[in-house]
Write an enzyme that holds these catalytic residues in place. Sequence first.
Site, PDB file in Angstrom:
ATOM      1  N   LYS A  49       0.834  -1.206   0.000  1.00 11.93           N
ATOM      2  CA  LYS A  49       0.000   0.000   0.000  1.00 11.93           C
ATOM      3  C   LYS A  49       0.870   1.258   0.000  1.00 11.93           C
ATOM      4  O   LYS A  49       1.953   1.264   0.592  1.00 11.93           O
ATOM      5  CB  LYS A  49      -0.897  -0.031   1.253  1.00 11.93           C
ATOM      6  CG  LYS A  49      -1.733   1.205   1.477  1.00 11.93           C
ATOM      7  CD  LYS A  49      -2.810   1.404   0.426  1.00 11.93           C
ATOM      8  CE  LYS A  49      -3.466   2.780   0.514  1.00 11.93           C
ATOM      9  NZ  LYS A  49      -4.241   3.114  -0.693  1.00 11.93           N
ATOM     10  N   LEU A  77      -4.804   7.095   0.288  1.00 16.12           N
ATOM     11  CA  LEU A  77      -3.522   6.704   0.891  1.00 16.12           C
ATOM     12  C   LEU A  77      -3.575   6.506   2.406  1.00 16.12           C
ATOM     13  O   LEU A  77      -2.663   6.903   3.125  1.00 16.12           O
ATOM     14  CB  LEU A  77      -2.416   7.712   0.539  1.00 16.12           C
ATOM     15  CG  LEU A  77      -2.071   7.818  -0.948  1.00 16.12           C
ATOM     16  CD1 LEU A  77      -0.922   8.799  -1.149  1.00 16.12           C
ATOM     17  CD2 LEU A  77      -1.688   6.454  -1.531  1.00 16.12           C
ATOM     18  N   CYS A 134      -1.318   9.610  -7.591  1.00 18.89           N
ATOM     19  CA  CYS A 134      -2.529   9.318  -6.817  1.00 18.89           C
ATOM     20  C   CYS A 134      -3.562  10.420  -7.021  1.00 18.89           C
ATOM     21  O   CYS A 134      -3.311  11.577  -6.662  1.00 18.89           O
ATOM     22  CB  CYS A 134      -2.227   9.187  -5.328  1.00 18.89           C
ATOM     23  SG  CYS A 134      -3.717   8.768  -4.412  1.00 18.89           S
TER      24      CYS A 134
HETATM   25  C1  LIG Z   1      -8.640   0.374  -3.438  1.00 21.58           C
HETATM   26  C2  LIG Z   1      -7.440   0.824  -4.227  1.00 21.58           C
HETATM   27  C3  LIG Z   1      -6.356   1.421  -3.575  1.00 21.58           C
HETATM   28  C4  LIG Z   1      -5.239   1.829  -4.295  1.00 21.58           C
HETATM   29  N1  LIG Z   1      -4.182   2.384  -3.633  1.00 21.58           N
HETATM   30  C5  LIG Z   1      -3.050   2.733  -4.327  1.00 21.58           C
HETATM   31  C6  LIG Z   1      -1.904   3.246  -3.650  1.00 21.58           C
HETATM   32  O1  LIG Z   1      -1.872   3.365  -2.421  1.00 21.58           O
HETATM   33  N2  LIG Z   1      -0.815   3.600  -4.399  1.00 21.58           N
HETATM   34  C7  LIG Z   1      -0.803   3.457  -5.771  1.00 21.58           C
HETATM   35  O2  LIG Z   1       0.210   3.777  -6.409  1.00 21.58           O
HETATM   36  N3  LIG Z   1      -1.862   2.957  -6.433  1.00 21.58           N
HETATM   37  C8  LIG Z   1      -2.987   2.603  -5.745  1.00 21.58           C
HETATM   38  N4  LIG Z   1      -4.057   2.080  -6.419  1.00 21.58           N
HETATM   39  C9  LIG Z   1      -3.998   1.935  -7.888  1.00 21.58           C
HETATM   40  C10 LIG Z   1      -3.640   0.499  -8.294  1.00 21.58           C
HETATM   41  O3  LIG Z   1      -2.377   0.110  -7.796  1.00 21.58           O
HETATM   42  C11 LIG Z   1      -3.660   0.364  -9.839  1.00 21.58           C
HETATM   43  O4  LIG Z   1      -2.691   1.226 -10.390  1.00 21.58           O
HETATM   44  C12 LIG Z   1      -5.004   0.697 -10.434  1.00 21.58           C
HETATM   45  O5  LIG Z   1      -6.058   0.248  -9.600  1.00 21.58           O
HETATM   46  C13 LIG Z   1      -5.202   0.100 -11.832  1.00 21.58           C
HETATM   47  O6  LIG Z   1      -5.087  -1.302 -11.814  1.00 21.58           O
HETATM   48  P1  LIG Z   1      -6.356  -2.313 -11.674  1.00 21.58           P
HETATM   49  O7  LIG Z   1      -7.358  -1.878 -12.699  1.00 21.58           O
HETATM   50  O8  LIG Z   1      -5.779  -3.677 -11.927  1.00 21.58           O
HETATM   51  O9  LIG Z   1      -6.856  -2.162 -10.288  1.00 21.58           O
HETATM   52  C14 LIG Z   1      -5.198   1.667  -5.714  1.00 21.58           C
HETATM   53  C15 LIG Z   1      -6.288   1.057  -6.362  1.00 21.58           C
HETATM   54  C16 LIG Z   1      -7.395   0.638  -5.648  1.00 21.58           C
HETATM   55  C17 LIG Z   1      -8.535  -0.001  -6.391  1.00 21.58           C
END
Ligand SMILES: Cc1cc2nc3c(=O)[nH]c(=O)nc-3n(C[C@H](O)[C@H](O)[C@H](O)COP(=O)(O)O)c2cc1C
Length: 307
Positions: A49, A77, A134
Amino acid sequence: MKLSAQLAPKNERGLLLANPVMTASGTFGYGTEDNHPFDIQRLGAVVCKGTTLEPWNGNPQPRIIETAGGMLNSIGLQNIGVAALIKEKAPIWAKWQVPVVVNIAGETIDDYAKLARLLDRVAGVSALEVNISCPNIKAGGAEFGASAESAAKVTVAVRKATSLPVMVKLSPDVSDIAGIAIAVAQAGADAISLINTLKGMVIDIDKRKPLLGNVTGGLSGPAIKPVALAMVYRVAGAVNLPIVGCGGISNAADAIEFIMAGASAVQVGTAGLVNPGAPIDVLEGIEKFMLDEGIEDIASLVGVAQD
Ligand SMILES: Cc1cc2nc3c(=O)[nH]c(=O)nc-3n(C[C@H](O)[C@H](O)[C@H](O)COP(=O)(O)O)c2cc1C
């Protein structure tokens, strides 16, 4: 069959993954939770995270809503802070075979540099993923990822502060992603990951107000896959660094598309929230594809769709 991927070939410490399947930051906690339906040592890497200097509580509720083909989150975050991560999580990671990448975020460039310095020689931390993307925090985050100049400044500061491999995570909410990738590469990144979520919103028509407590959130899941794929294709064609593809990857075919577009590894995010076994399903599907197609080294698939 060779599945390994070196994501930091120019870094003396390197970042060698046994296979190309990683978890995406924020969707897999710290990997230390015991609710995973598979042996996490089978993963290529775990990305934790987003971590900040101080613990953060995140944004007001509600923070998650399902959308067509995806979800919006405005977690903002929420995390335990770097000191607790070093004290409580890193000692556990140090005993693992699977490398752990710590995702870092800050409100100032100095925050990023401090985080990188603090994590530099921590046993159990194999690399940094620098979140300049973010969409859910007011200061910092996506603002740094919005221009080539500020993205490069953050990268230089982190590069100077650590000998760890540095992977910079790009925002899709920009007009020239290739320009930003080139700036980040020139500033000393070892690898580039993309994409983070896309900014979006939902309105509650009964209350006539935005549904998320933070008004907007980040869109993820299958809905963003074609956007992510096009951006990975573009960035992989523009820079000579290992690329990590992310965005809507739900199965092996999705992952293989990203690899063919030019990604050396992939991250599985939202899919793991729907099907906790998704990362291993993706890995096993890649292995099956390689067997069926007679592919001996996954590296031979990387970027084959590029012209
Ligand atoms: C609930 C949630 C929390 C996330 N928290 C972070 C984070 O703390 N830092 C970050 O760089 N990306 C964060 N992301 C983004 C994901 O790492 C990823 O880049 C994004 O969701 C796209 O990929 P996906 O479609 O496979 O989920 C978060 C995504 C979700 C859904």
